[in-house]
Design a protein around this motif. Sequence first.
Motif, PDB file in Angstrom:
ATOM      1  N   SER A   6     -16.152 -11.291   6.314  1.00  0.00           N
ATOM      2  CA  SER A   6     -16.314 -10.009   6.991  1.00  0.00           C
ATOM      3  C   SER A   6     -14.987  -9.494   7.544  1.00  0.00           C
ATOM      4  O   SER A   6     -14.807  -8.297   7.717  1.00  0.00           O
ATOM      5  CB  SER A   6     -17.344 -10.120   8.105  1.00  0.00           C
ATOM      6  OG  SER A   6     -16.897 -11.045   9.074  1.00  0.00           O
ATOM      7  N   GLN A   9     -12.987  -6.970   5.494  1.00  0.00           N
ATOM      8  CA  GLN A   9     -13.413  -5.569   5.521  1.00  0.00           C
ATOM      9  C   GLN A   9     -12.706  -4.760   6.602  1.00  0.00           C
ATOM     10  O   GLN A   9     -12.657  -3.540   6.524  1.00  0.00           O
ATOM     11  CB  GLN A   9     -14.930  -5.486   5.741  1.00  0.00           C
ATOM     12  CG  GLN A   9     -15.738  -6.144   4.656  1.00  0.00           C
ATOM     13  CD  GLN A   9     -15.534  -5.477   3.312  1.00  0.00           C
ATOM     14  OE1 GLN A   9     -15.358  -4.272   3.228  1.00  0.00           O
ATOM     15  NE2 GLN A   9     -15.546  -6.264   2.255  1.00  0.00           N
ATOM     16  N   LEU A  10     -12.142  -5.421   7.611  1.00  0.00           N
ATOM     17  CA  LEU A  10     -11.524  -4.717   8.734  1.00  0.00           C
ATOM     18  C   LEU A  10     -10.355  -3.827   8.299  1.00  0.00           C
ATOM     19  O   LEU A  10     -10.340  -2.636   8.619  1.00  0.00           O
ATOM     20  CB  LEU A  10     -11.099  -5.729   9.793  1.00  0.00           C
ATOM     21  CG  LEU A  10     -10.636  -5.180  11.122  1.00  0.00           C
ATOM     22  CD1 LEU A  10     -11.749  -4.389  11.789  1.00  0.00           C
ATOM     23  CD2 LEU A  10     -10.205  -6.322  12.024  1.00  0.00           C
ATOM     24  N   ARG A  12      -9.762  -2.719   5.346  1.00  0.00           N
ATOM     25  CA  ARG A  12     -10.263  -1.730   4.382  1.00  0.00           C
ATOM     26  C   ARG A  12     -10.913  -0.550   5.098  1.00  0.00           C
ATOM     27  O   ARG A  12     -10.690   0.601   4.731  1.00  0.00           O
ATOM     28  CB  ARG A  12     -11.262  -2.387   3.436  1.00  0.00           C
ATOM     29  CG  ARG A  12     -10.628  -3.304   2.454  1.00  0.00           C
ATOM     30  CD  ARG A  12     -11.651  -3.871   1.525  1.00  0.00           C
ATOM     31  NE  ARG A  12     -11.069  -4.926   0.715  1.00  0.00           N
ATOM     32  CZ  ARG A  12     -11.769  -5.782   0.033  1.00  0.00           C
ATOM     33  NH1 ARG A  12     -13.088  -5.714   0.034  1.00  0.00           N
ATOM     34  NH2 ARG A  12     -11.181  -6.720  -0.667  1.00  0.00           N
ATOM     35  N   SER A  13     -11.720  -0.834   6.110  1.00  0.00           N
ATOM     36  CA  SER A  13     -12.403   0.261   6.800  1.00  0.00           C
ATOM     37  C   SER A  13     -11.415   1.121   7.579  1.00  0.00           C
ATOM     38  O   SER A  13     -11.562   2.349   7.627  1.00  0.00           O
ATOM     39  CB  SER A  13     -13.489  -0.284   7.719  1.00  0.00           C
ATOM     40  OG  SER A  13     -12.926  -1.127   8.693  1.00  0.00           O
ATOM     41  N   SER A  14     -10.398   0.525   8.175  1.00  0.00           N
ATOM     42  CA  SER A  14      -9.411   1.338   8.884  1.00  0.00           C
ATOM     43  C   SER A  14      -8.587   2.168   7.903  1.00  0.00           C
ATOM     44  O   SER A  14      -8.220   3.304   8.201  1.00  0.00           O
ATOM     45  CB  SER A  14      -8.492   0.466   9.737  1.00  0.00           C
ATOM     46  OG  SER A  14      -7.633  -0.298   8.940  1.00  0.00           O
ATOM     47  N   THR A  15      -8.327   1.618   6.731  1.00  0.00           N
ATOM     48  CA  THR A  15      -7.590   2.371   5.721  1.00  0.00           C
ATOM     49  C   THR A  15      -8.449   3.503   5.165  1.00  0.00           C
ATOM     50  O   THR A  15      -7.926   4.586   4.878  1.00  0.00           O
ATOM     51  CB  THR A  15      -7.123   1.433   4.601  1.00  0.00           C
ATOM     52  OG1 THR A  15      -6.392   0.346   5.184  1.00  0.00           O
ATOM     53  CG2 THR A  15      -6.229   2.145   3.624  1.00  0.00           C
ATOM     54  N   HIS A  16      -9.744   3.277   5.037  1.00  0.00           N
ATOM     55  CA  HIS A  16     -10.629   4.368   4.607  1.00  0.00           C
ATOM     56  C   HIS A  16     -10.623   5.501   5.629  1.00  0.00           C
ATOM     57  O   HIS A  16     -10.583   6.680   5.261  1.00  0.00           O
ATOM     58  CB  HIS A  16     -12.063   3.872   4.403  1.00  0.00           C
ATOM     59  CG  HIS A  16     -12.249   3.007   3.212  1.00  0.00           C
ATOM     60  ND1 HIS A  16     -11.899   3.385   1.938  1.00  0.00           N
ATOM     61  CD2 HIS A  16     -12.750   1.758   3.102  1.00  0.00           C
ATOM     62  CE1 HIS A  16     -12.179   2.424   1.091  1.00  0.00           C
ATOM     63  NE2 HIS A  16     -12.692   1.416   1.787  1.00  0.00           N
ATOM     64  N   PHE A  17     -10.657   5.151   6.905  1.00  0.00           N
ATOM     65  CA  PHE A  17     -10.595   6.165   7.957  1.00  0.00           C
ATOM     66  C   PHE A  17      -9.264   6.917   7.904  1.00  0.00           C
ATOM     67  O   PHE A  17      -9.226   8.136   8.054  1.00  0.00           O
ATOM     68  CB  PHE A  17     -10.785   5.511   9.328  1.00  0.00           C
ATOM     69  CG  PHE A  17     -10.720   6.484  10.463  1.00  0.00           C
ATOM     70  CD1 PHE A  17     -11.741   7.395  10.665  1.00  0.00           C
ATOM     71  CD2 PHE A  17      -9.638   6.501  11.320  1.00  0.00           C
ATOM     72  CE1 PHE A  17     -11.684   8.306  11.705  1.00  0.00           C
ATOM     73  CE2 PHE A  17      -9.570   7.398  12.366  1.00  0.00           C
ATOM     74  CZ  PHE A  17     -10.596   8.304  12.560  1.00  0.00           C
ATOM     75  N   THR A  55      -5.279   6.871  14.240  1.00  0.00           N
ATOM     76  CA  THR A  55      -5.331   6.172  12.953  1.00  0.00           C
ATOM     77  C   THR A  55      -4.261   5.085  12.863  1.00  0.00           C
ATOM     78  O   THR A  55      -4.506   4.025  12.291  1.00  0.00           O
ATOM     79  CB  THR A  55      -5.181   7.149  11.778  1.00  0.00           C
ATOM     80  OG1 THR A  55      -3.959   7.870  11.908  1.00  0.00           O
ATOM     81  CG2 THR A  55      -6.347   8.101  11.702  1.00  0.00           C
ATOM     82  N   THR A  59      -5.127   1.147  12.350  1.00  0.00           N
ATOM     83  CA  THR A  59      -4.568   0.455  11.194  1.00  0.00           C
ATOM     84  C   THR A  59      -3.737  -0.751  11.617  1.00  0.00           C
ATOM     85  O   THR A  59      -3.846  -1.826  11.028  1.00  0.00           O
ATOM     86  CB  THR A  59      -3.727   1.419  10.354  1.00  0.00           C
ATOM     87  OG1 THR A  59      -4.543   2.521   9.966  1.00  0.00           O
ATOM     88  CG2 THR A  59      -3.197   0.752   9.107  1.00  0.00           C
TER      89      THR A  59
END
Length: 117
Positions: A6, A9-10, A12-17, A55, A59
């Motif tokens: 898990s 995913q950290l 990845r989710s911040s990069t998606h944001f 952001t 990140t």
Amino acid sequence: MNLFCSFDQLPRSSTHFECLWSLSLALVDIYALLVKRSLRNLRASCIFSIGDLITGTLTLGAACASAGITVLIGNDLEICAGNHCASFMTATAMAFISWFALAPSCVLNFWSVASRL
């Protein structure tokens, strides 16, 4: 499923944001160009600076957390063979690279706001 997966995913989710933030800024820029409006006012600069700061902080935090988990798994627990350490390391490296790419934008936006005050 492993508990440590898990943490991959950290970043990845911040990069998606961060990508969504950059895409929304690109759309605002395109709209401003189409209607021939200037975005060089104090309110827009403040919004851009605060968004870049948020952001960038997310990140950097995700990259540091992912690096900590990668060190924990690889060096301290020595269970790297059973996990996806290469995936963790790649996600960590990409999060740091995206933060280094975002940092100049944040600094220049704050400089722009400070020069207008």
